[in-house]
Design a protein around this motif. Structure first.
Motif, mmCIF file in Angstrom:
data_model
loop_
_atom_site.group_PDB
_atom_site.id
_atom_site.type_symbol
_atom_site.label_atom_id
_atom_site.label_comp_id
_atom_site.label_asym_id
_atom_site.label_seq_id
_atom_site.Cartn_x
_atom_site.Cartn_y
_atom_site.Cartn_z
ATOM 1 N N LEU A 21 0.832 -1.209 0.000
ATOM 2 C CA LEU A 21 0.000 0.000 0.000
ATOM 3 C C LEU A 21 0.867 1.259 0.000
ATOM 4 C CD1 LEU A 21 -2.825 -1.004 2.534
ATOM 5 C CD2 LEU A 21 -2.973 -0.889 0.038
ATOM 6 N N LYS A 22 1.921 1.258 0.800
ATOM 7 C CA LYS A 22 2.815 2.421 0.837
ATOM 8 C C LYS A 22 3.507 2.619 -0.502
ATOM 9 C CE LYS A 22 3.594 2.488 5.780
ATOM 10 N NZ LYS A 22 4.463 2.109 6.882
ATOM 11 N N LYS A 23 3.895 1.508 -1.105
ATOM 12 C CA LYS A 23 4.563 1.553 -2.406
ATOM 13 C C LYS A 23 3.653 2.183 -3.464
ATOM 14 C CE LYS A 23 6.531 -1.968 -5.367
ATOM 15 N NZ LYS A 23 6.893 -3.368 -5.407
ATOM 16 N N ARG A 24 2.351 1.922 -3.338
ATOM 17 C CA ARG A 24 1.372 2.455 -4.294
ATOM 18 C C ARG A 24 0.754 3.771 -3.817
ATOM 19 N NH1 ARG A 24 -1.961 -2.481 -6.919
ATOM 20 N NH2 ARG A 24 -0.284 -4.008 -7.030
ATOM 21 N N SER A 25 1.228 4.286 -2.693
ATOM 22 C CA SER A 25 0.706 5.531 -2.096
ATOM 23 C C SER A 25 -0.799 5.454 -1.837
ATOM 24 C CB SER A 25 1.027 6.731 -2.988
ATOM 25 O OG SER A 25 2.410 6.860 -3.151
ATOM 26 N N ILE A 26 -1.235 4.326 -1.292
ATOM 27 C CA ILE A 26 -2.641 4.119 -0.955
ATOM 28 C C ILE A 26 -2.771 4.205 0.559
ATOM 29 C CG2 ILE A 26 -4.578 2.508 -1.024
ATOM 30 C CD1 ILE A 26 -3.324 1.272 -3.541
ATOM 31 N N LYS A 27 -3.705 4.995 1.023
ATOM 32 C CA LYS A 27 -3.961 5.129 2.459
ATOM 33 C C LYS A 27 -4.791 3.950 2.953
ATOM 34 C CE LYS A 27 -2.334 9.386 2.899
ATOM 35 N NZ LYS A 27 -1.139 9.633 3.603
ATOM 36 N N GLN A 28 -4.542 3.533 4.194
ATOM 37 C CA GLN A 28 -5.222 2.363 4.770
ATOM 38 C C GLN A 28 -6.734 2.541 4.869
ATOM 39 O OE1 GLN A 28 -3.871 0.808 8.498
ATOM 40 N NE2 GLN A 28 -1.724 1.007 7.920
ATOM 41 N N ARG A 29 -7.166 3.649 5.410
ATOM 42 C CA ARG A 29 -8.598 3.847 5.666
ATOM 43 C C ARG A 29 -9.438 3.767 4.388
ATOM 44 N NH1 ARG A 29 -11.731 5.685 9.738
ATOM 45 N NH2 ARG A 29 -13.614 6.839 9.184
ATOM 46 N N PRO A 30 -9.090 4.543 3.342
ATOM 47 C CA PRO A 30 -9.884 4.449 2.121
ATOM 48 C C PRO A 30 -9.830 3.050 1.481
ATOM 49 C CG PRO A 30 -8.432 6.368 2.033
ATOM 50 C CD PRO A 30 -8.096 5.609 3.262
ATOM 51 N N PHE A 31 -8.665 2.406 1.604
ATOM 52 C CA PHE A 31 -8.536 1.066 1.030
ATOM 53 C C PHE A 31 -9.426 0.086 1.786
ATOM 54 C CE2 PHE A 31 -6.603 -3.111 0.405
ATOM 55 C CZ PHE A 31 -6.528 -3.146 -0.975
ATOM 56 N N ALA A 32 -9.411 0.166 3.110
ATOM 57 C CA ALA A 32 -10.250 -0.718 3.932
ATOM 58 C C ALA A 32 -11.720 -0.525 3.568
ATOM 59 C CB ALA A 32 -10.020 -0.450 5.410
ATOM 60 N N MET A 33 -12.111 0.698 3.388
ATOM 61 C CA MET A 33 -13.502 0.977 3.036
ATOM 62 C C MET A 33 -13.822 0.474 1.617
ATOM 63 S SD MET A 33 -13.657 4.632 5.004
ATOM 64 C CE MET A 33 -15.113 5.269 4.268
ATOM 65 N N ALA A 34 -12.859 0.553 0.716
ATOM 66 C CA ALA A 34 -13.073 0.100 -0.662
ATOM 67 C C ALA A 34 -13.287 -1.412 -0.739
ATOM 68 C CB ALA A 34 -11.887 0.499 -1.535
ATOM 69 N N ILE A 35 -12.687 -2.154 0.204
ATOM 70 C CA ILE A 35 -12.853 -3.620 0.189
ATOM 71 C C ILE A 35 -13.869 -4.081 1.233
ATOM 72 C CG2 ILE A 35 -10.567 -4.087 -0.777
ATOM 73 C CD1 ILE A 35 -9.660 -4.804 2.100
ATOM 74 N N SER A 36 -14.616 -3.136 1.777
ATOM 75 C CA SER A 36 -15.680 -3.414 2.762
ATOM 76 C C SER A 36 -15.158 -4.123 4.007
ATOM 77 C CB SER A 36 -16.792 -4.253 2.119
ATOM 78 O OG SER A 36 -17.320 -3.599 1.000
ATOM 79 N N GLU A 37 -14.088 -3.604 4.542
ATOM 80 C CA GLU A 37 -13.501 -4.156 5.768
ATOM 81 C C GLU A 37 -13.514 -3.067 6.833
ATOM 82 O OE1 GLU A 37 -12.072 -6.898 8.308
ATOM 83 O OE2 GLU A 37 -12.652 -7.303 6.250
ATOM 84 N N HIS A 38 -13.760 -3.445 8.080
ATOM 85 C CA HIS A 38 -13.720 -2.477 9.173
ATOM 86 C C HIS A 38 -12.310 -1.911 9.274
ATOM 87 C CE1 HIS A 38 -17.694 -3.352 10.708
ATOM 88 N NE2 HIS A 38 -17.437 -4.639 10.561
ATOM 89 N N VAL A 39 -12.231 -0.622 9.467
ATOM 90 C CA VAL A 39 -10.940 0.058 9.512
ATOM 91 C C VAL A 39 -10.071 -0.482 10.646
ATOM 92 C CG1 VAL A 39 -9.800 2.301 9.773
ATOM 93 C CG2 VAL A 39 -11.901 2.122 8.442
ATOM 94 N N GLN A 40 -10.669 -0.730 11.818
ATOM 95 C CA GLN A 40 -9.901 -1.230 12.957
ATOM 96 C C GLN A 40 -9.360 -2.637 12.678
ATOM 97 O OE1 GLN A 40 -12.980 0.018 13.121
ATOM 98 N NE2 GLN A 40 -13.000 1.677 14.598
ATOM 99 N N SER A 41 -10.178 -3.474 12.080
ATOM 100 C CA SER A 41 -9.738 -4.837 11.742
ATOM 101 C C SER A 41 -8.617 -4.788 10.719
ATOM 102 C CB SER A 41 -10.896 -5.662 11.176
ATOM 103 O OG SER A 41 -11.911 -5.787 12.121
ATOM 104 N N PHE A 42 -8.776 -3.935 9.739
ATOM 105 C CA PHE A 42 -7.757 -3.806 8.697
ATOM 106 C C PHE A 42 -6.448 -3.318 9.292
ATOM 107 C CE2 PHE A 42 -5.656 -1.786 5.060
ATOM 108 C CZ PHE A 42 -5.700 -2.829 4.154
ATOM 109 N N ASN A 43 -6.540 -2.370 10.224
ATOM 110 C CA ASN A 43 -5.340 -1.849 10.871
ATOM 111 C C ASN A 43 -4.627 -2.950 11.655
ATOM 112 O OD1 ASN A 43 -3.828 -0.506 13.208
ATOM 113 N ND2 ASN A 43 -4.261 1.221 11.841
ATOM 114 N N ALA A 44 -5.395 -3.791 12.352
ATOM 115 C CA ALA A 44 -4.791 -4.902 13.104
ATOM 116 C C ALA A 44 -4.085 -5.870 12.166
ATOM 117 C CB ALA A 44 -5.858 -5.622 13.920
ATOM 118 N N ILE A 45 -4.658 -6.094 10.993
ATOM 119 C CA ILE A 45 -4.034 -6.985 10.008
ATOM 120 C C ILE A 45 -2.721 -6.387 9.519
ATOM 121 C CG2 ILE A 45 -4.270 -7.898 7.656
ATOM 122 C CD1 ILE A 45 -7.328 -8.186 8.338
ATOM 123 N N VAL A 46 -2.756 -5.120 9.168
ATOM 124 C CA VAL A 46 -1.573 -4.439 8.639
ATOM 125 C C VAL A 46 -0.438 -4.390 9.667
ATOM 126 C CG1 VAL A 46 -0.738 -2.182 7.849
ATOM 127 C CG2 VAL A 46 -2.829 -3.134 6.901
#
Length: 163
Positions: A21-46
């Motif tokens: 994600l960093k390599k592609r300059s993609i922010k976590q929050r918008p990406f998590a929302m784009a794949i229909s994942e809870h932001v907190q869960s996605f953050n724990a995964i990352v």
């Protein structure tokens, strides 16, 4: 699995995802929302605190345009590495140690290295000769002596038939 991800075998897939994600300059929050994942869960995964499920891996791969199964395979290799680490640490022979010795905890969840002092003290306080001998075999005499320098009497018999 994509060839460029082969070098990441055994590393938590969330950490690899964060790098991608960093390599592609993609922010976590918008990406998590784009794949229909809870932001907190996605953050724990990352952060490597939670694993990636197959369905989530497929959504991530689709969104990033990666080969199907890339993150599933990374998760599998990570799980294999963690399991090998557990096996390398080893455990004493649990058929010798009575579960009643560890009545206040699940014997299968004991971290035998981190809790070595407590295990040694408990077995030498409440265990029988066979249990003490198994703990000596597992940890070694020097470790036992460092934990119980004055409590260990002459070495116990190694076999049942010895006096």
């Amino acid at each position: 699995m994509e060839r460029r991800f082969e070098k990441y075998k055994g590393i938590h897939p969330g950490i690899v995802l964060d790098r991608e994600l960093k390599k592609r300059s993609i922010k976590q929050r918008p990406f998590a929302m784009a794949i229909s994942e809870h932001v907190q869960s996605f953050n724990a995964i990352v952060k490597g605190k939670r694993g990636i499920t197959t369905s989530l891996a497929l959504r991530i791969e689709t969104e990033l345009g990666l080969a199907e199964g890339t993150f599933v395979m990374l998760q599998a290799f990570y799980d294999i590495r963690k399991e090998k680490e557990k096996l390398a640490k080893g455990t004493p022979d649990l058929s010798i140690l009575r579960k009643a010795l560890f009545w206040d905890t699940d014997i299968n969840r004991i971290d035998w290295q981190k809790q070595a002092v407590a295990v040694i003290e408990r077995v030498f306080e409440r265990g029988d000769d066979h249990e003490k001998q198994e703990v000596i075999r597992f940890y070694g005499k020097s470790k036992i002596d460092s934990v119980l320098p004055t409590k260990v009497s002459p070495p116990l018999a190694l076999h049942e038939n010895e006096p």
